[in-house]
Design a protein around this motif. Structure first.
Motif, short mmCIF file in Angstrom:
data_model
loop_
_atom_site.label_atom_id
_atom_site.label_comp_id
_atom_site.label_asym_id
_atom_site.label_seq_id
_atom_site.Cartn_x
_atom_site.Cartn_y
_atom_site.Cartn_z
N ARG A 148 0.85 -1.18 0.00
CA ARG A 148 0.00 0.00 0.00
C ARG A 148 0.89 1.24 0.00
O ARG A 148 2.03 1.19 0.45
CB ARG A 148 -0.88 0.03 1.25
CG ARG A 148 -1.80 -1.16 1.36
CD ARG A 148 -2.98 -0.99 0.42
NE ARG A 148 -3.93 -2.07 0.58
CZ ARG A 148 -4.18 -2.96 -0.35
NH1 ARG A 148 -3.57 -2.91 -1.50
NH2 ARG A 148 -5.06 -3.90 -0.16
N PRO A 149 0.34 2.39 -0.45
CA PRO A 149 1.15 3.62 -0.41
C PRO A 149 1.48 4.02 1.03
O PRO A 149 0.80 3.61 1.97
CB PRO A 149 0.26 4.67 -1.06
CG PRO A 149 -0.97 3.99 -1.51
CD PRO A 149 -0.95 2.58 -1.06
N GLU A 150 2.52 4.83 1.17
CA GLU A 150 2.95 5.27 2.50
C GLU A 150 1.86 5.99 3.27
O GLU A 150 1.73 5.83 4.48
CB GLU A 150 4.16 6.20 2.37
CG GLU A 150 5.47 5.50 2.41
CD GLU A 150 6.62 6.48 2.44
OE1 GLU A 150 6.58 7.42 3.25
OE2 GLU A 150 7.53 6.30 1.63
N ASP A 151 1.08 6.80 2.60
CA ASP A 151 0.05 7.59 3.28
C ASP A 151 -1.33 6.92 3.24
O ASP A 151 -2.35 7.58 3.30
CB ASP A 151 -0.01 9.00 2.67
CG ASP A 151 -0.33 8.97 1.18
OD1 ASP A 151 -0.31 7.87 0.58
OD2 ASP A 151 -0.59 10.04 0.63
N TYR A 152 -1.37 5.63 3.17
CA TYR A 152 -2.61 4.87 3.08
C TYR A 152 -3.55 5.14 4.25
O TYR A 152 -4.76 5.27 4.08
CB TYR A 152 -2.30 3.38 2.97
CG TYR A 152 -3.50 2.49 2.88
CD1 TYR A 152 -4.26 2.43 1.72
CD2 TYR A 152 -3.90 1.71 3.97
CE1 TYR A 152 -5.37 1.61 1.63
CE2 TYR A 152 -5.01 0.89 3.89
CZ TYR A 152 -5.73 0.85 2.70
OH TYR A 152 -6.83 0.03 2.62
N HIS A 153 -3.03 5.24 5.47
CA HIS A 153 -3.86 5.43 6.67
C HIS A 153 -4.03 6.90 7.06
O HIS A 153 -4.60 7.18 8.09
CB HIS A 153 -3.26 4.66 7.85
CG HIS A 153 -3.29 3.19 7.66
ND1 HIS A 153 -4.44 2.46 7.73
CD2 HIS A 153 -2.30 2.30 7.39
CE1 HIS A 153 -4.17 1.17 7.53
NE2 HIS A 153 -2.88 1.05 7.31
N ASP A 154 -3.53 7.81 6.27
CA ASP A 154 -3.57 9.24 6.65
C ASP A 154 -4.92 9.91 6.45
O ASP A 154 -5.19 10.93 7.04
CB ASP A 154 -2.50 10.01 5.87
CG ASP A 154 -1.12 9.73 6.38
OD1 ASP A 154 -1.00 9.12 7.47
OD2 ASP A 154 -0.15 10.08 5.69
N HIS A 155 -5.80 9.36 5.66
CA HIS A 155 -7.07 10.06 5.44
C HIS A 155 -8.15 9.64 6.37
O HIS A 155 -8.28 8.99 7.22
CB HIS A 155 -7.58 9.90 4.01
CG HIS A 155 -7.54 8.50 3.48
ND1 HIS A 155 -6.40 8.00 2.91
CD2 HIS A 155 -8.46 7.52 3.41
CE1 HIS A 155 -6.64 6.77 2.51
NE2 HIS A 155 -7.88 6.46 2.81
#
Length: 91
Positions: free
Chosen positions: A84-91
């Motif tokens: 998954r992308p690095e910022d997957y859990h940021d939103h």
């Protein structure tokens, strides 16, 4: 406090025993000797094989080696699928 931080940053890093290439070579050679000895030990005991392939010289050593290589290669491919992308859990 600031002076202590500066001295810790400028102090050379302590060398460990594995930083010396000679020690790494010694461990590598010792590992080769142990693996070779275990492979030769395969000649000196009676095998009670269920399948004919188990009677082959060094079968379990080769089976373990190729099994580990397969697992590493399969994990590399699985990483592509599951990454998954690095910022997957940021939103």
């Amino acid at each position: 406090m600031i002076d202590q931080d500066k001295t810790q940053e400028s102090a050379p890093e302590r060398r460990r025993w594995l930083d010396d290439r000679k020690n790494v070579d010694k461990i590598y050679r010792a590992l080769l000797v142990v693996c070779g000895g275990l492979m030769l030990a395969d000649l000196f005991y009676d095998k009670h094989a269920k399948y004919t392939a188990e009677d082959w010289f060094g079968f379990y050593g080769f089976y373990g080696f190729f099994g580990c290589v397969f697992l590493v290669l399969a994990a590399k491919q699985l990483r592509r699928l599951l990454m998954r992308p690095e910022d997957y859990h940021d939103h």
